[in-house]
Motif scaffolding. Structure first.
Motif, mmCIF file in Angstrom:
data_model
loop_
_atom_site.group_PDB
_atom_site.id
_atom_site.type_symbol
_atom_site.label_atom_id
_atom_site.label_comp_id
_atom_site.label_asym_id
_atom_site.label_seq_id
_atom_site.Cartn_x
_atom_site.Cartn_y
_atom_site.Cartn_z
ATOM 1 N N LEU A 1 33.212 57.916 40.226
ATOM 2 C CA LEU A 1 31.974 57.834 40.811
ATOM 3 C C LEU A 1 32.122 55.925 42.002
ATOM 4 C CD1 LEU A 1 29.854 56.140 38.005
ATOM 5 C CD2 LEU A 1 29.529 58.391 39.497
ATOM 6 N N ASP A 2 33.644 54.958 41.790
ATOM 7 C CA ASP A 2 34.008 54.133 42.802
ATOM 8 C C ASP A 2 35.076 53.429 41.929
ATOM 9 O OD1 ASP A 2 32.347 52.480 45.704
ATOM 10 O OD2 ASP A 2 34.124 51.471 43.502
ATOM 11 N N ARG A 3 36.357 53.229 42.910
ATOM 12 C CA ARG A 3 37.273 52.956 42.472
ATOM 13 C C ARG A 3 37.330 51.325 42.132
ATOM 14 N NH1 ARG A 3 42.131 53.717 46.887
ATOM 15 N NH2 ARG A 3 40.593 52.673 48.065
ATOM 16 N N GLN A 4 36.784 50.766 42.725
ATOM 17 C CA GLN A 4 36.606 49.257 42.359
ATOM 18 C C GLN A 4 35.569 48.615 41.495
ATOM 19 O OE1 GLN A 4 36.963 46.820 45.703
ATOM 20 N NE2 GLN A 4 38.799 47.805 46.126
ATOM 21 N N LEU A 5 34.270 49.581 41.138
ATOM 22 C CA LEU A 5 33.383 49.570 40.304
ATOM 23 C C LEU A 5 33.579 49.009 39.454
ATOM 24 C CD1 LEU A 5 30.252 51.300 41.336
ATOM 25 C CD2 LEU A 5 29.913 48.772 41.151
ATOM 26 N N PRO A 6 34.513 50.274 38.283
ATOM 27 C CA PRO A 6 34.821 49.765 36.633
ATOM 28 C C PRO A 6 35.352 48.274 36.692
ATOM 29 C CG PRO A 6 35.038 51.796 37.410
ATOM 30 C CD PRO A 6 34.358 51.385 38.934
ATOM 31 N N ILE A 7 35.843 48.038 37.604
ATOM 32 C CA ILE A 7 36.496 46.692 37.547
ATOM 33 C C ILE A 7 35.704 45.782 37.789
ATOM 34 C CG2 ILE A 7 38.348 45.306 38.911
ATOM 35 C CD1 ILE A 7 40.070 47.162 38.078
ATOM 36 N N TYR A 8 34.819 45.297 38.657
ATOM 37 C CA TYR A 8 34.053 43.869 38.707
ATOM 38 C C TYR A 8 32.996 44.414 37.887
ATOM 39 C CZ TYR A 8 34.721 43.734 43.654
ATOM 40 O OH TYR A 8 34.376 43.316 45.111
ATOM 41 N N TRP A 9 32.490 44.896 36.988
ATOM 42 C CA TRP A 9 31.909 45.504 35.740
ATOM 43 C C TRP A 9 32.642 44.449 34.496
ATOM 44 C CZ3 TRP A 9 30.492 51.601 36.516
ATOM 45 C CH2 TRP A 9 29.826 51.491 37.218
ATOM 46 N N MET A 10 34.197 45.106 33.737
ATOM 47 C CA MET A 10 35.041 44.366 32.726
ATOM 48 C C MET A 10 34.925 43.001 34.086
ATOM 49 S SD MET A 10 38.136 45.852 31.534
ATOM 50 C CE MET A 10 39.091 44.597 30.614
ATOM 51 N N TYR A 11 35.589 42.958 34.969
ATOM 52 C CA TYR A 11 35.957 41.037 34.982
ATOM 53 C C TYR A 11 34.374 40.082 34.550
ATOM 54 C CZ TYR A 11 36.275 36.733 37.773
ATOM 55 O OH TYR A 11 36.164 35.476 38.725
ATOM 56 N N TYR A 12 33.068 40.794 35.183
ATOM 57 C CA TYR A 12 31.696 40.153 34.928
ATOM 58 C C TYR A 12 31.541 40.086 33.520
ATOM 59 C CZ TYR A 12 30.568 39.039 40.011
ATOM 60 O OH TYR A 12 30.667 38.786 40.826
ATOM 61 N N TRP A 13 32.134 40.992 32.655
ATOM 62 C CA TRP A 13 32.240 41.287 31.338
ATOM 63 C C TRP A 13 32.910 40.120 30.678
ATOM 64 C CZ3 TRP A 13 29.129 43.978 27.367
ATOM 65 C CH2 TRP A 13 28.902 43.854 26.769
ATOM 66 N N VAL A 14 33.791 39.366 30.676
ATOM 67 C CA VAL A 14 34.954 39.239 29.829
ATOM 68 C C VAL A 14 34.116 37.438 30.592
ATOM 69 C CG1 VAL A 14 37.447 38.260 30.657
ATOM 70 C CG2 VAL A 14 36.425 40.657 30.423
ATOM 71 N N ALA A 15 33.708 37.834 32.249
ATOM 72 C CA ALA A 15 33.547 36.508 32.584
ATOM 73 C C ALA A 15 31.800 35.732 32.033
ATOM 74 C CB ALA A 15 33.237 35.980 33.420
ATOM 75 N N ASP A 16 31.340 36.946 31.249
ATOM 76 C CA ASP A 16 30.171 36.595 30.541
ATOM 77 C C ASP A 16 30.165 35.842 29.218
ATOM 78 O OD1 ASP A 16 28.288 37.245 32.271
ATOM 79 O OD2 ASP A 16 27.288 39.062 31.653
ATOM 80 N N PHE A 17 31.384 37.075 28.401
ATOM 81 C CA PHE A 17 31.779 36.268 26.986
ATOM 82 C C PHE A 17 33.277 35.216 26.931
ATOM 83 C CE2 PHE A 17 35.472 36.596 23.371
ATOM 84 C CZ PHE A 17 34.814 36.874 22.672
ATOM 85 N N ILE A 18 33.224 34.731 27.963
ATOM 86 C CA ILE A 18 33.431 33.566 28.475
ATOM 87 C C ILE A 18 32.287 32.420 28.303
ATOM 88 C CG2 ILE A 18 34.954 31.552 29.763
ATOM 89 C CD1 ILE A 18 36.713 33.794 30.521
ATOM 90 N N ARG A 19 31.521 32.945 29.511
ATOM 91 C CA ARG A 19 30.110 32.049 29.740
ATOM 92 C C ARG A 19 28.738 32.361 28.234
ATOM 93 N NH1 ARG A 19 28.577 34.707 33.516
ATOM 94 N NH2 ARG A 19 29.746 33.613 35.325
ATOM 95 N N LEU A 20 29.281 32.930 27.098
ATOM 96 C CA LEU A 20 28.152 32.517 25.999
ATOM 97 C C LEU A 20 28.393 31.546 25.241
ATOM 98 C CD1 LEU A 20 26.468 35.309 25.878
ATOM 99 C CD2 LEU A 20 28.096 35.681 23.598
ATOM 100 N N ALA A 21 29.374 31.323 25.109
ATOM 101 C CA ALA A 21 30.120 30.489 24.099
ATOM 102 C C ALA A 21 28.939 28.715 25.124
ATOM 103 C CB ALA A 21 31.265 29.740 24.499
ATOM 104 N N TYR A 22 28.500 29.058 26.207
ATOM 105 C CA TYR A 22 28.025 27.911 26.944
ATOM 106 C C TYR A 22 26.644 28.020 27.022
ATOM 107 C CZ TYR A 22 33.177 26.634 27.172
ATOM 108 O OH TYR A 22 34.928 26.521 27.124
ATOM 109 N N ASP A 23 26.459 28.515 27.659
ATOM 110 C CA ASP A 23 25.100 29.047 28.196
ATOM 111 C C ASP A 23 24.208 30.950 28.055
ATOM 112 O OD1 ASP A 23 22.249 29.403 29.501
ATOM 113 O OD2 ASP A 23 23.297 28.791 31.457
ATOM 114 N N ASP A 24 23.603 31.135 27.540
ATOM 115 C CA ASP A 24 23.663 32.672 27.008
ATOM 116 C C ASP A 24 22.518 32.914 27.509
ATOM 117 O OD1 ASP A 24 21.018 31.480 25.390
ATOM 118 O OD2 ASP A 24 21.736 32.106 23.291
ATOM 119 N N ASN A 25 22.095 31.538 28.430
ATOM 120 C CA ASN A 25 20.466 32.365 29.651
ATOM 121 C C ASN A 25 21.036 32.372 30.893
ATOM 122 O OD1 ASN A 25 18.834 31.867 27.441
ATOM 123 N ND2 ASN A 25 18.944 29.309 27.480
#
Length: 334
Positions: free
Chosen positions: A247-271
């Motif tokens: 589909l796209d060479r970089q999109l899966p990287i972005y998706w995983m990046y924001y997934w990891v960032a959200d996992f970090i953020r979830l501890a502080y602000d799930d909204n």
């Protein structure tokens, strides 16, 4: 039937057509704007307008004349496209030299000739120097359109010889309304999700809806959940990711990046997480995880995005990333 102009391009279109009516069109246009706002579509419409045999009063191409049919079939001899030979590669000097040679010849139809160069900022140094000579001695009745999301990356000598035109991004409501019209079969939730993932860029959001990127993203994120919980091996998860590279060479990287960032953020602000359609899946991930290790993985993902522009083996790249991801949760899986 005239070709419509995207609503948020209307002001830029009117500005350019006013210059045309006053016979003050520039020889070179530096068309910039955020990614996904339709720069290429706007440039293509400008080209169609100038090549059309019977444009409308507002400058729009008729869409039916012989010239418009050739433009639609990408066979018009007076429209030139310059782009990298492969995504992530530079535009090289040989392509610019060929363009210069083509422009030295007389146009086929006696109207304008239009050059579309995208992304302009990836010209290498030799290509930029060769193109500068064309800007300094522009051919008659020729419009050079340089399309870029990063005008600052172009040499100042090139920028100074082009008339700048920046396309504005639409507000969220206008973008959602346009997407609802274009994708009437998509739900409001899907449109809002596509817009959020696209950072508000409507044409990028349209690709999410048209090319089924939403479903592809969910497959990758579900593989990450399964890998973290031990239901999928890192190699199997890497296989899912490499399949999505079609589909796209970089999109899966972005998706995983924001997934990891959200996992970090979830501890502080799930909204305030980007993947809020999958909050429950994020919450299923084993805890606790060392924050330092998560931030290190984010850094590695940033580096991986740059590596996708090289000759790196994608399978090995993704296996390495998935092994790191899985190892974060090894102690919690028991």
């Amino acid at each position: 039937m005239t070709i419509p102009v995207i609503q948020w391009h209307a002001a830029a279109w009117q500005q350019l057509q006013a210059s045309r009516q006053q016979q003050r069109l520039p020889h070179a246009l530096l068309l910039s704007g955020e990614s996904g706002t339709g720069k290429a579509a706007f440039a293509a419409q400008v080209a169609a307008s100038l090549l059309c045999e019977q444009p409308a009063a507002d400058g729009r191409a008729c869409g039916t004349c012989q010239a418009c049919q050739r433009v639609a079939a990408d066979t018009h001899p007076d429209r030139f496209r310059l782009a990298p030979e492969e995504p992530g590669k530079p535009i090289k000097v040989d392509a610019i030299r060929q363009l210069i040679q083509d422009l030295s010849l007389t146009g086929h139809y006696g109207r304008y000739r239009v050059v579309l160069l995208e992304p302009a900022e990836v010209m290498n140094a030799n290509a930029a120097n060769a193109f500068l000579k064309t800007l300094e001695e522009p051919p008659a009745n020729t419009l050079l359109i340089l399309i870029t999301a990063a005008p600052a990356r172009l040499p100042a000598t090139i920028r100074s010889r082009c008339q700048p035109l920046r396309l504005k991004s639409p507000d969220r409501a206008a973008a959602a309304a346009w997407l609802s019209q274009e994708f009437s079969d998509s739900s409001r939730a899907e449109i809002e999700l596509a817009l959020r993932l696209a950072g508000g860029a409507p044409l990028l959001a349209a690709r999410y809806l048209r090319e089924e990127w939403l479903a592809a993203r969910r497959r990758l994120l579900q593989a990450l959940v399964n890998c973290a919980t031990g239901h999928t091996s890192p190699l199997e998860a890497a296989g899912v990711a490499t399949q999505l590279l079609k589909l796209d060479r970089q999109l899966p990287i972005y998706w995983m990046y924001y997934w990891v960032a959200d996992f970090i953020r979830l501890a502080y602000d799930d909204n305030n997480i980007k993947n809020n359609d999958m909050t429950s899946d994020l919450q299923k991930l084993p805890k606790p995880v060392e924050p330092k290790a998560l931030h290190q993985l984010l850094g590695k993902l940033q580096q991986a995005r740059r590596l996708t522009e090289s000759t790196v083996n994608p399978q090995l790249l993704w296996e390495d990333l998935m092994i790191d991801w899985s190892s974060l949760f090894a102690g919690q899986r028991g």
